[in-house]
Design a protein around this motif. Structure first.
Motif, short mmCIF file in Angstrom:
data_model
loop_
_atom_site.label_atom_id
_atom_site.label_comp_id
_atom_site.label_asym_id
_atom_site.label_seq_id
_atom_site.Cartn_x
_atom_site.Cartn_y
_atom_site.Cartn_z
N UNK A 9 -1.53 5.35 9.21
CA UNK A 9 -0.90 4.53 8.18
C UNK A 9 0.37 3.90 9.03
N UNK A 10 0.52 2.72 8.99
CA UNK A 10 1.57 1.92 9.43
C UNK A 10 2.84 2.83 9.16
N UNK A 11 3.82 2.65 10.07
CA UNK A 11 5.22 3.30 9.92
C UNK A 11 5.87 2.52 8.69
#
Length: 110
Positions: free
Chosen positions: A106-108
């Motif tokens: 997942x994107x941060x």
């Protein structure tokens, strides 16, 4: 009811099935036969899910779906019992591994 209580209840029913099978057939189911029975239950569950989604007709409606889900849970509990797997520990470990793997993809968040 927690997992320990579910497992204990499942094993009691398993033992009753062993008693019945010994009486009727002179033998109990092997681990392999339990797995094959589980596969049949999963197939039945798939048909009921399709019916719930409107993709096919299936008798029994919601009650049949609930019954088959419970049958599948029973099979998983018994397979874990028959293979001496600590299902609670394995579940917790697996969920932690999945959470870590998903989080890594997942994107941060900022």
């Amino acid at each position: 009811m927690d997992l320990t209580e579910l497992r204990e209840q499942a094993v009691r029913i398993h033992d009753r099935y062993d008693e019945l099978n010994l009486h009727k057939r002179g033998r109990v189911w092997s681990r392999n036969e339990f797995m094959l029975g589980f596969m049949g239950d999963v197939g039945d569950l798939a048909k009921l899910v399709m019916a719930e989604e409107g993709a096919r007709d299936a008798p029994g409606g919601r009650a049949a779906l609930e019954h088959e889900l419970a049958d599948c849970l029973w099979s998983v509990l018994i397979l874990a019992h028959r293979y001496d797997v600590d299902l609670e520990r394995a579940f917790q470990r697996t969920m932690a591994e999945l959470d870590e793997a998903i989080t890594a993809r997942l994107p941060r968040r900022t």
